[in-house]
Motif scaffolding. Structure first.
Motif, short mmCIF file in Angstrom:
data_model
loop_
_atom_site.label_atom_id
_atom_site.label_comp_id
_atom_site.label_asym_id
_atom_site.label_seq_id
_atom_site.Cartn_x
_atom_site.Cartn_y
_atom_site.Cartn_z
N THR A 1 56.32 25.74 31.87
CA THR A 1 55.33 25.42 30.84
C THR A 1 54.05 24.80 31.40
OG1 THR A 1 56.57 23.36 30.61
CG2 THR A 1 56.95 25.05 28.94
N ALA A 2 54.17 24.10 32.54
CA ALA A 2 53.03 23.35 33.08
C ALA A 2 53.28 23.05 34.55
CB ALA A 2 52.86 22.04 32.30
N TYR B 1 52.50 19.84 37.23
CA TYR B 1 51.98 18.48 37.45
C TYR B 1 52.13 18.13 38.93
CZ TYR B 1 52.38 18.31 32.39
OH TYR B 1 52.26 18.60 31.04
N ALA C 1 49.54 27.90 39.73
CA ALA C 1 49.28 27.83 38.29
C ALA C 1 48.80 29.17 37.74
CB ALA C 1 48.26 26.74 37.99
N LEU D 1 49.58 29.94 33.82
CA LEU D 1 49.29 28.68 33.11
C LEU D 1 47.79 28.51 32.89
CD1 LEU D 1 51.74 26.35 35.09
CD2 LEU D 1 52.08 27.33 32.80
N ILE E 1 44.22 23.95 38.49
CA ILE E 1 44.80 22.69 37.97
C ILE E 1 43.73 21.60 38.06
CG2 ILE E 1 46.49 20.86 38.49
CD1 ILE E 1 47.86 23.17 37.25
N ASP F 1 44.60 19.93 27.31
CA ASP F 1 44.65 20.53 28.66
C ASP F 1 45.86 20.02 29.45
OD1 ASP F 1 42.21 21.80 28.14
OD2 ASP F 1 41.06 20.08 28.90
N LEU G 1 48.80 19.74 28.54
CA LEU G 1 50.04 20.44 28.19
C LEU G 1 50.36 21.60 29.14
CD1 LEU G 1 49.40 20.40 24.36
CD2 LEU G 1 51.30 19.24 25.51
N THR G 2 49.37 22.05 29.91
CA THR G 2 49.64 23.13 30.87
C THR G 2 49.54 22.65 32.32
OG1 THR G 2 47.35 23.80 30.49
CG2 THR G 2 49.07 25.12 29.44
N GLY G 3 49.23 21.37 32.51
CA GLY G 3 49.27 20.83 33.87
C GLY G 3 47.99 20.16 34.31
N VAL H 1 57.81 20.52 26.98
CA VAL H 1 56.85 20.85 28.05
C VAL H 1 57.28 20.20 29.36
CG1 VAL H 1 54.48 20.47 28.87
CG2 VAL H 1 54.87 21.30 26.54
N ALA I 1 58.47 22.01 32.84
CA ALA I 1 57.32 22.02 33.76
C ALA I 1 57.79 21.99 35.22
CB ALA I 1 56.44 20.81 33.47
#
Length: 363
Positions: free
Chosen positions: A34-35, A37, A87, A92, A96, A108, A110-112, A161, A165
């Motif tokens: 989903t993301a 990080y 990404a 995604l 990033i 923003d 929510l996707t990383g 999420v 992720a």
């Protein structure tokens, strides 16, 4: 009755059983990522250092010369980082962003996003030396980001999420360089003991992520530190007459051996973490192998220069020393390193491809 009569039936039965084991009907496919990080140092910092008082910045040319619109974003490279390539490959987003970038909106997140800080490390002393974000500070920004996400989409969607992720932790190189190789502390601590100290920090951070709901965690190992242009230069300074440093450049095998030892210990730690943190995948993202392969077989990747950076002399310049007026190489795509420490966009794309083939399928 002929005993051979049963053989085809048995064979068919075992073939069917084997197919069932390989393709269990009840095994649901993993939900998509989903993301993304990122935590750690300059290898995954998309520009957080632009917004804190530190000298460790790259928000100026020639950094970003291969980035869309030649933008100097604060990434320590001529273009995108491996996390950017990952990404976009995962669908995604194209890059990033840095968490501290004021244009980043709660949606923003929510996707990383990257919480990393160039010059930082797993050891708090490393971030103190460079006045950058320690891992604890990066963590507190992550907690703040979670609160922002919950305010936008609510608790259960935020938790979904986070659960699906990909979390990337990339740090350790600065710790080794600052605190062992180029520092007085190196005389007081054995490399193996310092590895264990760093890995205890990795373990604590992974535990924190798991407690916060993370289930897919990739920990980046050490690169061949002895082949970073700055380490090659410093090693050569101490062993050769000065004029020869331009001709006779070789990796420090001792430092590379240290990196390999750390990476093996990291794999062992990840194995233990996977046993303990049931339902989680903690994987080693190997950057040593792809970097070493590029150094040993440059032409396979269209590379020509592997032990000097593209910026300036390529021997020592990085960050504030890689300046707008510094001369740069003609074709950065032929260089493994952009400055004396950091890979080029070309190298990061190779690392990302390696991760997509070897790590992502396991998640």
């Amino acid at each position: 009755m002929n005993p051979n009569h049963h053989k085809p039936i048995l064979l068919a039965f075992f073939t069917l059983l084997l197919l069932q084991l390989q393709n269990p009907i009840n095994a649901s496919p993993s939900p998509p990522i989903t993301a993304l990080y990122a935590f750690g140092d300059s290898t995954v910092d998309s520009g957080n250092n632009n917004y804190i008082p530190t000298l460790f910045r790259s928000n100026h040319p020639p950094y970003g010369k291969s980035f869309p619109a030649k933008l100097s974003t604060g990434r320590f490279s001529d273009g995108k980082l491996a996390t950017d390539f990952l990404a976009s490959s995962l669908g995604l987003k194209s890059t990033i962003p840095a968490y501290l970038n004021p244009t980043v909106k709660p949606v923003d997140l929510l996707t990383g996003v990257s919480f990393a800080s160039a010059g930082g490390g797993l050891d708090d002393r490393t971030a103190m030396l460079s006045s950058t974000l320690a891992m604890d500070k990066q963590w507190s920004y992550f907690e703040e980001a979670v609160r922002k996400m919950k305010s936008v989409v609510g608790d259960s969607e935020t938790n979904r999420v986070i659960k699906n992720a990909l979390f990337v932790i990339s740090a350790g190189t600065n710790d080794m360089i600052y605190n062992v190789y180029d520092h007085a502390l190196g005389r007081f601590i054995s490399v193996s003991d310092y590895h264990d100290f760093l890995l205890s920090k990795v373990e604590a951070f992974v535990q924190r992520l798991h407690d916060a709901g993370a289930r897919r965690i990739a920990v980046v190992g050490l690169p061949p530190i002895g082949c970073l242009p700055v380490q090659v230069t410093l090693g050569t300074f101490t062993s050769l007459p000065l004029p020869r440093i331009f001709r006779h450049r070789i990796c420090s095998e001792n430092q590379n051996a240290d990196s390999r030892l750390y990476n093996q210990k990291l794999k062992n730690l990840n194995f233990r973490l996977n046993q303990r943190l049931r339902g989680s995948k903690v994987l080693h993202l190997d950057i040593y192998s792809p970097l070493m392969d590029m150094i040993k077989h440059p032409h396979k990747y269209g590379l020509e220069e592997t032990l000097k950076g593209c910026c300036g002399t390529g021997l020592l310049e990085a960050g504030p020393l890689c300046k707008p007026l510094s001369r740069t190489c003609d074709d950065v795509s032929k260089y493994l390193f952009f400055d004396s420490v950091h890979p080029s966009q070309k190298a990061y794309s190779v690392i990302a491809t390696f991760a997509l083939q070897n790590v992502l399928p396991l998640l």
